[in-house]
Design a protein around this motif. Structure first.
Motif, PDB file in Angstrom:
ATOM      1  N   TYR A 183       0.844  -1.178   0.000  1.00  0.00           N
ATOM      2  CA  TYR A 183       0.000   0.000   0.000  1.00  0.00           C
ATOM      3  C   TYR A 183       0.888   1.241   0.000  1.00  0.00           C
ATOM      4  N   GLN A 192       0.924   5.342   1.027  1.00  0.00           N
ATOM      5  CA  GLN A 192       0.252   6.358   1.840  1.00  0.00           C
ATOM      6  C   GLN A 192       0.910   7.710   1.574  1.00  0.00           C
ATOM      7  N   GLY A 245      -2.599  11.118   3.544  1.00  0.00           N
ATOM      8  CA  GLY A 245      -3.005  10.154   4.566  1.00  0.00           C
ATOM      9  C   GLY A 245      -3.780   8.944   4.124  1.00  0.00           C
ATOM     10  N   GLU A 246      -4.350   8.962   2.921  1.00  0.00           N
ATOM     11  CA  GLU A 246      -5.162   7.797   2.550  1.00  0.00           C
ATOM     12  C   GLU A 246      -4.273   6.605   2.208  1.00  0.00           C
ATOM     13  N   MET A 247      -4.829   5.424   2.306  1.00  0.00           N
ATOM     14  CA  MET A 247      -4.112   4.184   1.985  1.00  0.00           C
ATOM     15  C   MET A 247      -4.545   3.742   0.591  1.00  0.00           C
ATOM     16  N   PHE A 270      -8.362   4.204  10.860  1.00  0.00           N
ATOM     17  CA  PHE A 270      -8.800   3.846   9.518  1.00  0.00           C
ATOM     18  C   PHE A 270      -9.812   2.719   9.581  1.00  0.00           C
ATOM     19  N   PHE A 330      -9.767   1.208   1.957  1.00  0.00           N
ATOM     20  CA  PHE A 330      -9.653   2.021   3.160  1.00  0.00           C
ATOM     21  C   PHE A 330     -10.440   3.311   3.043  1.00  0.00           C
ATOM     22  N   GLY A 331     -10.973   3.749   4.174  1.00  0.00           N
ATOM     23  CA  GLY A 331     -11.535   5.089   4.262  1.00  0.00           C
ATOM     24  C   GLY A 331     -10.422   6.112   4.414  1.00  0.00           C
ATOM     25  N   PRO A 332     -10.785   7.401   4.423  1.00  0.00           N
ATOM     26  CA  PRO A 332      -9.773   8.463   4.470  1.00  0.00           C
ATOM     27  C   PRO A 332      -9.144   8.668   5.835  1.00  0.00           C
ATOM     28  N   ARG A 335      -8.495  11.588  12.338  1.00  0.00           N
ATOM     29  CA  ARG A 335      -7.372  11.959  13.196  1.00  0.00           C
ATOM     30  C   ARG A 335      -7.934  12.368  14.548  1.00  0.00           C
TER      31      ARG A 335
END
Lengths: 116, 114
Positions: free
Chosen positions: A37, A39, A43-45, B90, B105-107, B110
């Motif tokens: 993955y 990143q 921040g998203e994967m 996440f 995955f979601g964003p 935090r």
């Protein structure tokens, strides 16, 4: 023992060059999957590539390829023709088949910086 | 097709407060997961679910609870927030094993606990 080990905290590569990000794993499960993955700083994967333990050929997805060496328990990611947009954290992950679940174990990541 | 959505994006909690992190997916995935990512680290599994009504603990479940009343939703509940729960959370979903089984995955959310 660590199940997924990424020994390179950070890597630099020049634009248009190829780079290899290392990943070794440890499992006694004969059926497993390996994932990479990306990143970015946002921040998203982002899923890049997958290799199954029974796959005969190394996986490829565009500029990404996975150098799978089963006997050495390594699953290195090769990025060809690096671009500035490839600068990001890269995580190796392993899926083991534990019962009915399918859980991923992640490594600590490698930060790749692509330079001009 | 929105994929996996998470709310809120950011949250600051005081020690001892509670909150629920929301996660929804519209891909009809049976499997859903909650991970946390501490600074400079990979993701660690908190809880997962293989279908509505079925949940199980992951690697780091202490201080959290989950429920799965529908296929689409998988909320994560923090009771009595502690500074150690400061992290990025996440949510992810996937098809069952037998295929590539890529997790979407979601964003992320935090969360800071002070």
């Amino acid at each position: 023992a660590q199940k997924i080990t990424q020994t390179q905290p950070g890597m630099f590569v020049q634009e248009k060059e190829a780079v290899t990000l290392d990943c070794t794993y440890d499992t006694s499960d004969p059926s497993y999957g390996l994932f990479w993955y990306k990143q970015p700083s946002s921040g998203e994967m982002i899923f890049l590539i997958y290799q199954g333990s029974y796959d005969q050929q190394n996986a490829t997805e565009g500029r990404y390829s996975l150098n799978f060496q089963k006997a050495r328990k390594s699953a290195n990611l090769v990025i060809s023709a690096s671009q500035l947009g490839d600068s990001a954290m890269y995580f190796c992950a392993m899926r083991e088949h534990t019962g009915t679940a399918s859980k991923l174990t992640f490594g600590t990541g490698t930060r790749l910086q692509v330079t001009l | 097709n929105a994929g996996v959505t998470q709310t809120p994006k950011f949250r600051i909690l005081k020690i001892g407060q509670s909150m629920t992190l929301q996660c929804t997916q519209d891909m009809n995935h049976n499997y859903m997961y909650w991970y946390r990512q501490d600074p400079g680290m990979g993701l660690k599994l908190i809880y997962y679910s293989v279908g509505a009504g079925i949940t199980d603990k992951g690697e780091v479940p202490n201080g959290y609870n989950v429920s799965r009343s529908t296929t689409e939703d998988f909320p994560l509940r923090l009771e009595l927030a502690a500074p150690s729960q400061t992290s990025v959370y996440f949510c992810a979903s996937s098809y069952p094993p037998g295929s590539t089984n890529e997790q979407y995955f979601g964003p992320g959310t935090r969360l800071t606990v002070t």
